[in-house]
Scaffold this motif. Structure first.
Motif, short mmCIF file in Angstrom:
data_model
loop_
_atom_site.label_atom_id
_atom_site.label_comp_id
_atom_site.label_asym_id
_atom_site.label_seq_id
_atom_site.Cartn_x
_atom_site.Cartn_y
_atom_site.Cartn_z
N LEU A 80 54.34 -5.60 112.98
CA LEU A 80 55.08 -4.34 112.85
C LEU A 80 56.56 -4.56 113.13
O LEU A 80 57.42 -3.92 112.51
CB LEU A 80 54.52 -3.29 113.81
N ASP A 81 56.87 -5.46 114.06
CA ASP A 81 58.27 -5.80 114.33
C ASP A 81 58.91 -6.43 113.10
O ASP A 81 60.07 -6.19 112.78
CB ASP A 81 58.34 -6.76 115.53
N ALA A 82 58.13 -7.25 112.38
CA ALA A 82 58.63 -7.87 111.14
C ALA A 82 58.87 -6.82 110.06
O ALA A 82 59.89 -6.85 109.35
CB ALA A 82 57.63 -8.91 110.64
N VAL A 83 57.94 -5.86 109.93
CA VAL A 83 58.10 -4.78 108.96
C VAL A 83 59.36 -3.97 109.27
O VAL A 83 60.10 -3.55 108.37
CB VAL A 83 56.86 -3.86 108.97
N ASN A 84 59.60 -3.76 110.56
CA ASN A 84 60.80 -3.01 110.97
C ASN A 84 62.06 -3.75 110.55
O ASN A 84 63.05 -3.14 110.12
CB ASN A 84 60.77 -2.81 112.49
N ASN A 85 62.04 -5.08 110.65
CA ASN A 85 63.20 -5.88 110.21
C ASN A 85 63.43 -5.75 108.70
O ASN A 85 64.57 -5.68 108.23
CB ASN A 85 63.02 -7.35 110.57
#
Length: 385
Positions: free
Chosen positions: A57-62
């Motif tokens: 999810l942190d990657a998707v946010n990026n």
């Protein structure tokens, strides 16, 4: 009486400033795109191999941050289009629309993250972190802090709401990445899996950020109250002119970041000639633009009774009567015509009162004091300090 020059095209110096600002925003956004794509790639790989929903999810946010930067660039290019016949004051407000789109993307990413996190809570999976994963997540936190500070400061410097929002979002992401790192360390040393719950917290914060961006942008589109300090500074500059005895009714119209137009009323001696008024207008317009970057397209005049003690006494008495009411915010523009038996003045009323009832009450009270006079009370809006 209203005087002033109607400005239909931006001066050359303003257009140059817009061009320089455009280059800075595009360069800063490009840096953000590259950094966020690299961070998203590293985090996605770690998230997949470690089976961590929080990292994914942190990657998707990026990725959403990178897309936001792309939209910022597109919006900045469109907003920098030269004024034309259809839009004589330029296309600057397009930036507010792109900022709204950025807010919508952030909100969408947050809602998607929320549903994924809830699914992982209902159907938990055991993560598996490596030393490499810890190092990359820690490095991502450091990069996000640097990126957030750089983008936000640049946005504040060039007055770009999209950049400021992106910078603030990046700093929030850094905090979220710290929470991901903390959950990974907790699982590594104590075997407690908190990734799904951390992902849930991340999702809520992302949703909150998206809503705030959209609300702030909507305020700009609707037209919000002028900054108090700016309003006071502009009035101070106007009052520095030797022929101005007071500045009131300042209206500012925003047509995009750093594209501000306005109008103001000033009190002047009733014996000034048209030649003197014209010279005063030009001085005020030049000084206000030089100090504040605001183009005054109109300057209205309030005539002040000169060298008349009776008018002064009447003014004080009327002002005391008007300002005795809680809904009266300011009194100005008083003028009395002794020959025609007419008295005029403006009163700034609070938003809480009924404007028509307040004016009727004020006129009735002044009429009782001066029954032989016609009373003309003009209600003004409490639009600036």
């Amino acid at each position: 009486l209203v005087t002033g020059v109607q400005t239909c095209a931006l001066p050359i110096c303003i257009q140059k400033n817009i061009y320089d600002r455009e280059k800075i925003i595009i360069r800063t956004s490009a840096v953000g795109i590259i950094a966020n794509i690299l961070l998203a790639a590293f985090k996605a790989v770690i998230g997949v191999f470690s089976n961590s929903i929080a990292v994914i999810l942190d990657a998707v946010n990026n990725l959403s941050d990178a897309l936001s930067s792309v939209i910022t660039i597109v919006g900045t290019k469109l907003a920098a289009k030269a004024p034309d016949k259809k839009h004589p004051l330029g296309y600057g407000r397009i930036e507010y629309l792109t900022a709204m789109i950025v807010g919508g993307l952030v909100l969408y990413a947050g809602i998607t993250s929320l549903t994924e996190s809830i699914d992982k809570i209902v159907h938990p999976q055991t993560p598996d972190y490596s030393v490499t994963a810890f190092v990359i997540i820690a490095a991502a936190v450091f990069v996000k802090v640097l990126l957030g500070v750089y983008v936000k400061k640049t946005g504040e410097k060039v007055n770009s709401g999209s950049l400021v929002a992106s910078g603030s979002d990046a700093l929030s992401d850094a905090v979220l990445s710290v929470s991901v790192l903390a959950s990974a360390l907790i699982f590594r040393f104590w075997g407690v899996a908190l990734e799904a719950y951390v992902g849930l917290i991340i999702a809520v914060i992302i949703i909150k950020s998206g809503i705030e961006i959209m609300i702030d942008t909507l305020d700009e589109i609707l037209g919000k109250r002028t900054d108090r300090e700016l309003a006071l500074e502009i009035k101070k500059t106007v009052c520095e002119d030797p022929d101005v005895q007071g500045a009131f009714d300042l209206y500012l119209y925003n047509y995009g970041p750093d594209q501000n137009y306005g109008s103001v009323h000033v009190e002047v001696d009733d014996k000034m000639t048209a030649k003197e008024i014209d010279a005063m207008d030009r001085r005020i317009q030049l000084n206000v633009y030089a100090k504040h970057g605001v183009i005054l397209t109109g300057i209205g005049l309030y005539s002040i009774n000169s060298c008349d003690d009776e008018a002064g006494r009447m003014r004080r008495k009327v002002m005391e009567t008007v300002m005795a009411h809680d809904y009266s915010m300011q009194f100005h523009g008083f003028y009395v015509d002794f020959e025609k038996k007419k008295m005029t003045f403006d009163v700034v009323l609070s938003f809480e009162c009924n404007k028509d009832s307040a004016v009727e009450e004020i006129v009735r009270e002044i009429k009782a004091l001066y029954p032989e006079y016609e009373i003309f009370a003009q209600p003004d809006i409490d639009i600036t300090e």
